[in-house]
Design a protein around this motif. Structure first.
Motif, PDB file in Angstrom:
ATOM      1  N   SER A  70      18.853  -5.826 -24.535  1.00  0.00           N
ATOM      2  CA  SER A  70      19.585  -6.974 -23.702  1.00  0.00           C
ATOM      3  C   SER A  70      19.005  -8.453 -24.307  1.00  0.00           C
ATOM      4  N   ILE A  71      19.886  -9.320 -24.418  1.00  0.00           N
ATOM      5  CA  ILE A  71      19.518 -10.753 -24.650  1.00  0.00           C
ATOM      6  C   ILE A  71      19.903 -11.773 -23.651  1.00  0.00           C
ATOM      7  N   ILE A  72      19.174 -12.889 -23.677  1.00  0.00           N
ATOM      8  CA  ILE A  72      19.702 -14.035 -22.797  1.00  0.00           C
ATOM      9  C   ILE A  72      20.133 -15.194 -23.787  1.00  0.00           C
ATOM     10  N   ILE A  73      21.275 -15.729 -23.362  1.00  0.00           N
ATOM     11  CA  ILE A  73      21.847 -16.709 -24.156  1.00  0.00           C
ATOM     12  C   ILE A  73      21.619 -18.142 -23.564  1.00  0.00           C
ATOM     13  N   ASN A  74      21.685 -19.041 -24.334  1.00  0.00           N
ATOM     14  CA  ASN A  74      22.160 -20.476 -23.540  1.00  0.00           C
ATOM     15  C   ASN A  74      23.413 -20.807 -23.645  1.00  0.00           C
ATOM     16  N   GLU A  75      23.808 -21.743 -22.906  1.00  0.00           N
ATOM     17  CA  GLU A  75      25.274 -22.253 -22.749  1.00  0.00           C
ATOM     18  C   GLU A  75      26.104 -22.574 -23.990  1.00  0.00           C
ATOM     19  N   ALA A  76      25.250 -23.283 -24.962  1.00  0.00           N
ATOM     20  CA  ALA A  76      26.030 -23.588 -26.198  1.00  0.00           C
ATOM     21  C   ALA A  76      26.324 -22.314 -26.968  1.00  0.00           C
ATOM     22  N   PHE A  77      25.381 -21.472 -26.814  1.00  0.00           N
ATOM     23  CA  PHE A  77      26.084 -19.912 -27.272  1.00  0.00           C
ATOM     24  C   PHE A  77      27.231 -19.513 -26.609  1.00  0.00           C
ATOM     25  N   ALA A  78      27.139 -19.459 -25.420  1.00  0.00           N
ATOM     26  CA  ALA A  78      28.222 -18.806 -24.385  1.00  0.00           C
ATOM     27  C   ALA A  78      29.458 -19.394 -24.760  1.00  0.00           C
ATOM     28  N   GLY A 126      27.371  -9.097 -19.669  1.00  0.00           N
ATOM     29  CA  GLY A 126      27.881  -7.966 -19.771  1.00  0.00           C
ATOM     30  C   GLY A 126      28.645  -7.640 -21.152  1.00  0.00           C
ATOM     31  N   GLN A 127      28.883  -8.696 -21.618  1.00  0.00           N
ATOM     32  CA  GLN A 127      29.651  -8.590 -22.854  1.00  0.00           C
ATOM     33  C   GLN A 127      28.656  -8.241 -24.245  1.00  0.00           C
ATOM     34  N   VAL A 128      29.107  -7.615 -25.088  1.00  0.00           N
ATOM     35  CA  VAL A 128      28.182  -6.817 -25.988  1.00  0.00           C
ATOM     36  C   VAL A 128      28.508  -7.797 -27.375  1.00  0.00           C
ATOM     37  N   VAL A 129      27.319  -8.200 -27.860  1.00  0.00           N
ATOM     38  CA  VAL A 129      27.192  -8.687 -29.197  1.00  0.00           C
ATOM     39  C   VAL A 129      26.364  -8.110 -30.328  1.00  0.00           C
ATOM     40  N   ARG A 130      26.692  -7.993 -31.656  1.00  0.00           N
ATOM     41  CA  ARG A 130      26.020  -7.358 -32.515  1.00  0.00           C
ATOM     42  C   ARG A 130      25.341  -8.364 -33.281  1.00  0.00           C
ATOM     43  N   TRP A 131      23.757  -7.972 -33.425  1.00  0.00           N
ATOM     44  CA  TRP A 131      22.939  -8.845 -34.310  1.00  0.00           C
ATOM     45  C   TRP A 131      22.686  -7.846 -35.455  1.00  0.00           C
ATOM     46  N   GLY A 132      23.433  -8.050 -36.600  1.00  0.00           N
ATOM     47  CA  GLY A 132      23.497  -7.304 -37.620  1.00  0.00           C
ATOM     48  C   GLY A 132      24.347  -5.905 -37.321  1.00  0.00           C
ATOM     49  N   ASP A 133      23.557  -4.686 -37.238  1.00  0.00           N
ATOM     50  CA  ASP A 133      24.205  -3.614 -36.765  1.00  0.00           C
ATOM     51  C   ASP A 133      23.652  -3.122 -35.389  1.00  0.00           C
ATOM     52  N   THR A 134      22.993  -3.838 -34.791  1.00  0.00           N
ATOM     53  CA  THR A 134      22.435  -3.536 -33.322  1.00  0.00           C
ATOM     54  C   THR A 134      23.081  -4.182 -32.486  1.00  0.00           C
ATOM     55  N   PRO A 135      23.664  -3.407 -31.252  1.00  0.00           N
ATOM     56  CA  PRO A 135      24.307  -4.194 -30.231  1.00  0.00           C
ATOM     57  C   PRO A 135      23.364  -4.427 -29.118  1.00  0.00           C
ATOM     58  N   TYR A 136      23.746  -5.734 -28.638  1.00  0.00           N
ATOM     59  CA  TYR A 136      23.180  -6.267 -27.354  1.00  0.00           C
ATOM     60  C   TYR A 136      24.153  -6.690 -26.323  1.00  0.00           C
ATOM     61  N   THR A 137      23.586  -6.327 -25.164  1.00  0.00           N
ATOM     62  CA  THR A 137      24.345  -6.937 -23.944  1.00  0.00           C
ATOM     63  C   THR A 137      23.648  -8.293 -23.414  1.00  0.00           C
ATOM     64  N   ILE A 138      24.767  -8.852 -23.349  1.00  0.00           N
ATOM     65  CA  ILE A 138      24.376 -10.475 -22.625  1.00  0.00           C
ATOM     66  C   ILE A 138      23.864 -10.190 -21.114  1.00  0.00           C
ATOM     67  N   ALA A 139      22.707 -10.398 -20.730  1.00  0.00           N
ATOM     68  CA  ALA A 139      22.209 -10.358 -19.572  1.00  0.00           C
ATOM     69  C   ALA A 139      22.385 -11.344 -18.786  1.00  0.00           C
ATOM     70  N   GLY A 140      22.167 -12.749 -19.342  1.00  0.00           N
ATOM     71  CA  GLY A 140      22.202 -13.890 -18.649  1.00  0.00           C
ATOM     72  C   GLY A 140      22.360 -15.185 -19.459  1.00  0.00           C
TER      73      GLY A 140
END
Length: 788
Positions: free
Chosen positions: A551-559, A570-584
């Motif tokens: 999981s990762i947590i992002i700020n509003e500017a990224f959102a 709940g949306q999935v983003v990829r950092w390189g080849d690794t998927p992460y779910t936005i937790a908050g």
């Protein structure tokens, strides 16, 4: 003849010692202020001038283009330096180095942090380091060799020879001192206490510097004297791309050492702009303004005082004095007065250099007998002496001797006009400095008071050493158990300086051709509550024992980049080849550039390698007692390391270092300019009151009140100060409007600031003039009229 001139000069100085004191002391303050600022300027412009090959030394810059602009960084990949030395024509030396870092030196019962680099051996040649112990040829042949500076050797070993000594660092690593080099001057862009072969860092990082896409090192380069920078940069620009065999997102260029200090700043288009040069220019202007005010003061008093010598001039002409000899005498007197001012200024400079060094955080020395400094003083003496003495000299030497000896007054219109014009100019400069000082202070307070997106009060940070990684949960429990700690959060770097970023983030709907730079910070679950950040959507990380690695947590500017409208949790983003779910999603917060809006950033839950412990203390606790309790816990879990900490508020204040320096200097010299102006105004008011003594007596005999007489004398100077405001306000507005325009987040220009500065200047002028006006008004009229 010369002896006669000197006797006449000192006789007149003593006869009018009050005016002479004001004249000498006013100019001395101006010369002192200018001298101190020019010492600072000299130090800034002489940065790196001591390196023998400075014109051939460069640092590699990385130009990275993204959708929102092009950025220039100093970070380079590990393979770059060896490759360009081997393959790029014109490169003589190339050295990798990491950023300045501390090492703990273990010295028995005493432990001492010293700063330095891991660097390639070419580093020694590039900067022409001079060895006092050991030799360049043998200093860095083994990975456990260490080169130290003379001052570091003194701190570590006292007066004993350092060569061959063995030292332990960070309570485990052993090194042998294989060389001692002379300390580099303070005005050097490169400073260090120790250098260790870069090969050692490579082994510690186990291949972490091998890839061309990992920009994490500094690269210093020295070119052959015959090499042309433009030709080398042409081949260097896409060198890394050719070596990597793919389309890298950065280009390179060599940046000359001669521009490291005064420029070394780039806009969002990758274009070079002024760095500290703008401060050098600004402080130089302030120095000249203060000196100009002092010279005006000097000229005004000299002109006013000279009119009382009309009969002396007439008598000298009658007995045969030529116009040329009179001009020479008055110019000589003025130069002697300026020499006396310079001598007083030298004493004041020596007395104030310590306080000035504390203000600007430097170690400047007066260096009186340096040719440049002597030339400066001589120039000031001649310019002030000749310019201030020229008007009285030519004005008085033109008097008609018969008219003056009869007691008739010369026409003073021209002299009076010059004096009034100079007073207006003098006060306009002072008021401009006052306005600028207040607005700079307002800008600093405006930014300090902005909503940062987190609560920095009562938060202290302390380094997290490797030995503490295994029992972090225990350390947290013990810190909270002290009773003075509210929460403890971990991060890999300070929240005010997030220097890790990536362009490898992708998500559904993103244009694949877009390159967006996003910052990232490794944190734990307690970081967000410890910093007082607000979750506006979703949840925080789970505690360490449960894990939350995907999981990762992002700020509003990224959102807003991912989905301008609607939720992103709940949306999935990829950092390189690794998927992460936005937790908050956390509220936007300000980091790195405190004047800019919040930039996209995300938090990643790292399980180890944290670098900073963030500790929030409870409200109302005794901070000194709580810090002592925190120290006991940290030392118990980190034996052998000294306890170091910083309050987040103090680190935040460091962001305003340049602006606060401008404010302090502008404030100090605004006060000095007002003092100098008041000295001149005091002298002119006394002179005016003296000239109008008989007029005042007649008015008193005719029934004029003391208040009306005081108002009569004050009126002329009030008009002059108001004229000064009319001149100063547009100039100050233009300067400050331009200065504030360089910041994205800035305060507004308020009318009341100008009114306050003008009112303050007017009040000071009234108090200064009134002291003489009241004295003249209280004089018994029979004393002033008895010779009529």
């Amino acid at each position: 003849m010369l002896k006669n001139y000197l006797k006449t000069t000192f006789r007149n100085l003593w006869k009018t010692r009050g005016y002479s004191f004001l004249n000498i002391f006013g100019l001395a303050i101006g010369i002192t202020a200018a001298s101190l600022i020019f010492l600072w300027v000299e130090d800034e412009v002489s940065y790196n001038q001591h390196f023998p090959n400075k014109e051939n030394i460069y640092i590699s810059k990385s130009l990275q283009a993204y959708d929102d602009g092009s950025y220039v960084f100093e970070a380079n990949p590990g393979p770059l330096a060896p490759a360009i030395k081997a393959e790029l024509p014109g490169v003589k030396y190339a050295a990798r180095a990491n950023w300045l870092m501390p090492l703990l030196f273990n010295l028995g019962d005493d432990n001492l942090y010293q700063n330095g680099f891991y660097a390639d051996p070419d580093f020694l040649d590039i900067f022409s380091l001079e060895f006092t112990e050991g030799t360049r040829a043998t200093a860095m042949n083994n990975i456990n060799d260490m080169v130290i500076t003379q001052s570091a050797a003194k701190r570590l070993f006292g007066n004993e020879p350092a060569l061959g000594q063995h030292v332990q660092t960070n309570n485990k690593e052993g090194f042998t001192i294989t060389g001692v080099v002379k300390d580099l001057p303070k005005n050097s862009s490169v400073t260090f206490d120790w250098i260790i072969p870069f090969e050692k860092l490579e082994r510690l990082n186990e291949g972490g510097f091998e890839g061309w896409g990992n920009n994490s090192l500094l690269t210093y380069v020295q070119l052959e004297p015959s090499a042309r920078l433009a030709d080398v940069n042409k081949q260097f620009y896409d060198f890394a791309e050719r070596k990597a065999g793919n389309d890298l997102f950065y280009k390179n260029f060599l940046y000359p050492m001669e521009r490291w200090r005064l420029y070394n700043s780039f806009d969002k288009n990758g274009n070079e702009q002024e760095g500290r040069l703008k401060y050098v220019r600004l402080f130089s202007i302030i120095a000249w303004v203060v000196l100009l005010i002092a010279c005006i003061n000097f000229m005004n008093l000299a002109t006013a005082r000279s009119e009382k010598r009309a009969k002396e001039v007439g008598m000298r002409k009658v007995v045969g004095a030529t116009k040329t000899s009179l001009i020479s005498q008055f110019l000589g007197e003025s130069v002697i007065l300026a020499v006396l001012s310079a001598l007083v200024a030298i004493g004041l400079t020596f007395l104030s250099i310590g306080a000035f060094n504390n203000l600007v955080e430097k170690e400047l020395t007066v260096g009186l007998f340096q040719p440049m400094h002597l030339a400066f003083l001589a120039g000031i003496v001649l310019i002030c002496g000749l310019v201030s003495g020229s008007y009285p000299a030519f004005y008085l030497s033109a008097f008609n001797p018969i008219t003056t000896l009869k007691g008739a007054k010369q026409k003073a219109g021209a002299a009076g006009f010059v004096r009034r014009g100079l007073v207006v100019l003098q006060y306009a400069a002072s008021i401009t400095l006052m306005v600028c000082t207040v607005i700079i202070f307002q800008q600093i307070q405006h930014v300090k008071g902005r909503d940062m997106g987190f609560d920095r009060s009562q938060v202290l940070t302390t380094p997290l050493q490797v030995e503490m990684q295994e029992h972090l949960d225990v350390i947290k429990e013990q810190l909270i158990g002290t009773g003075g700690v509210e929460s403890v959060g971990l991060s890999n770097m300070n929240v005010l300086g997030i220097h890790s970023n990536t362009s490898g983030m992708n998500w559904e709907g993103k244009d694949p051709d877009k390159k967006i730079l996003v910052g990232f910070l490794h944190t734990d679950a307690d970081f967000i509550p410890t910093l007082g950040m607000q979750l506006v959507e979703g949840r925080n990380f789970r505690p360490r024992m449960l894990g939350d690695s995907s999981s990762i947590i992002i700020n509003e500017a990224f959102a807003r980049l991912i989905k301008p409208d609607g939720k992103v949790t709940g949306q999935v983003v990829r950092w390189g080849d690794t998927p992460y779910t936005i937790a908050g999603v956390v509220s936007d917060f300000v980091y790195n550039n405190v004047y800019a809006p919040s930039e996209p950033v995300f938090f990643h839950p790292f399980q180890s390698n944290f670098g900073v412990i963030n500790i929030r203390t409870k409200a109302g606790v005794d901070l000194s007692e709580t810090v002592g309790q925190i120290e006991k816990v940290i030392k118990a879990n980190n034996p052998g390391y000294p306890f170091e900490y910083h309050f987040l508020d103090d680190l935040f204040d460091e962001k305003f270092k340049s602006e606060m320096l401008i404010q302090k200097l502008a404030g100090v010299f605004a006060v000095l300019s007002i003092i100098i102006s008041c000295l001149g105004l005091f002298g002119l008011a006394a002179f005016t009151a003296e000239r109008r003594t008989k007029e005042m007596g007649i008015r008193k005999v005719l029934g004029a009140s003391i208040s009306s007489l005081v108002g009569l004398l004050n009126r002329e100077f009030i008009v002059l100060v108001l004229l000064s405001c009319a001149v100063a306000f547009p100039i100050a507005w233009w300067i400050m409007n331009d200065w504030l325009g360089s910041y994205q987040y800035h305060t507004d220009l308020h009318w009341w600031v100008f009114a306050l500065a003008g009112g303050g200047a007017l009040l000071i002028a009234l108090l200064t003039v009134s002291s003489q006006a009241v004295r003249a008004a209280l004089t018994n009229p029979t004393r002033s009229l008895k010779d009529e």
